[in-house]
Design a protein around this motif. Structure first.
Motif, PDB file in Angstrom:
ATOM      1  N   ALA A  12      28.087  -4.340 -11.034  1.00  0.00           N
ATOM      2  CA  ALA A  12      27.122  -5.372 -10.148  1.00  0.00           C
ATOM      3  C   ALA A  12      27.416  -6.695 -11.240  1.00  0.00           C
ATOM      4  CB  ALA A  12      25.926  -4.965 -10.815  1.00  0.00           C
ATOM      5  N   MET A  13      28.362  -6.495 -12.138  1.00  0.00           N
ATOM      6  CA  MET A  13      28.381  -8.219 -12.865  1.00  0.00           C
ATOM      7  C   MET A  13      29.793  -8.507 -13.358  1.00  0.00           C
ATOM      8  SD  MET A  13      27.564  -7.276 -16.625  1.00  0.00           S
ATOM      9  CE  MET A  13      28.186  -6.065 -17.605  1.00  0.00           C
ATOM     10  N   TRP A  29      26.758 -11.932 -12.667  1.00  0.00           N
ATOM     11  CA  TRP A  29      26.612 -10.989 -11.434  1.00  0.00           C
ATOM     12  C   TRP A  29      27.942 -11.120 -10.863  1.00  0.00           C
ATOM     13  CZ3 TRP A  29      22.546  -8.119 -10.328  1.00  0.00           C
ATOM     14  CH2 TRP A  29      21.282  -8.443 -11.060  1.00  0.00           C
ATOM     15  N   THR A  30      28.235 -10.207 -10.267  1.00  0.00           N
ATOM     16  CA  THR A  30      29.577  -9.939  -9.297  1.00  0.00           C
ATOM     17  C   THR A  30      29.328 -11.099  -8.220  1.00  0.00           C
ATOM     18  OG1 THR A  30      30.229  -7.639  -9.798  1.00  0.00           O
ATOM     19  CG2 THR A  30      30.632  -8.527  -7.856  1.00  0.00           C
ATOM     20  N   THR A  45      26.031  -4.669  -6.623  1.00  0.00           N
ATOM     21  CA  THR A  45      25.271  -6.004  -7.011  1.00  0.00           C
ATOM     22  C   THR A  45      23.959  -6.306  -6.037  1.00  0.00           C
ATOM     23  OG1 THR A  45      27.533  -6.605  -7.537  1.00  0.00           O
ATOM     24  CG2 THR A  45      25.885  -8.266  -7.055  1.00  0.00           C
ATOM     25  N   ARG A  49      20.133  -6.710  -7.416  1.00  0.00           N
ATOM     26  CA  ARG A  49      19.529  -7.695  -7.154  1.00  0.00           C
ATOM     27  C   ARG A  49      18.075  -7.492  -6.005  1.00  0.00           C
ATOM     28  NH1 ARG A  49      21.318 -12.814  -8.607  1.00  0.00           N
ATOM     29  NH2 ARG A  49      23.414 -13.103  -9.100  1.00  0.00           N
TER      30      ARG A  49
END
Length: 165
Positions: A12-13, A29-30, A45, A49
């Motif tokens: 996710a990042m 964040w990705t 991701t 979010r």
């Protein structure tokens, strides 16, 4: 509700960024539209979010933690061979420690679509920092080696994996 804890994935990042070798933090964040982002990384991701959008950020009880994102990483990045060495050294478990050369993986990816989506990551080390969790929350992580050994012992004890030793 006293507190909400969201767990996620490194995916996710850490994907879709062009600069390699950087250390990721809870601010990262990705980039879901970035180069080479897999469906898995994109879904992780977008899901995190959405969870942040859904959760009332006031649910955290420590005022310094309210609305903040903290990474729970205990140490440096370990390759699979490093994890295998920990299992061997700490538990006496026999697991392969050899790694396929990047060239072999690139060649195999021509025939295996599952590998194709990961070729761009060969040799890239992804780092993350839990400094903020240490500083704000006073969190003290356990070592990677301790976590790996404890997880493996639990899986063995519960009969979820067999002991190859």
């Amino acid at each position: 509700m006293r507190r909400v804890v969201l767990t996620s994935s490194f995916a996710a990042m850490s994907y879709g960024h062009t600069s390699s070798g950087r250390t990721f933090t809870g601010q990262d964040w990705t980039d879901v539209d970035g180069p080479g982002v897999s469906a898995y990384a994109k879904s992780k991701t977008l899901a995190e979010r959405a969870a942040w959008d859904f959760v009332d950020r006031a649910a955290m009880t420590d005022p310094a933690a309210r609305g903040e994102r903290f990474l729970a990483v205990g140490g440096t990045t370990l390759w699979i061979a490093g994890i295998a060495r920990v299992l061997r050294d700490r538990l006496g478990v026999r697991v392969p420690t050899r790694e396929a050369p990047d060239l072999l993986v690139r060649l195999a990816s021509r025939a295996d679509p599952a590998l194709r989506g990961h070729v761009h990551e060969l040799g890239e080390v992804k780092r993350a920092s839990a400094e903020k969790a240490r500083r704000v929350l006073g969190w003290q992580p356990r070592s990677n080696e301790e976590l790996i050994a404890d997880t493996a012992e639990s899986l063995l004890r519960l009969g979820l994996v067999g002991n190859a030793a």
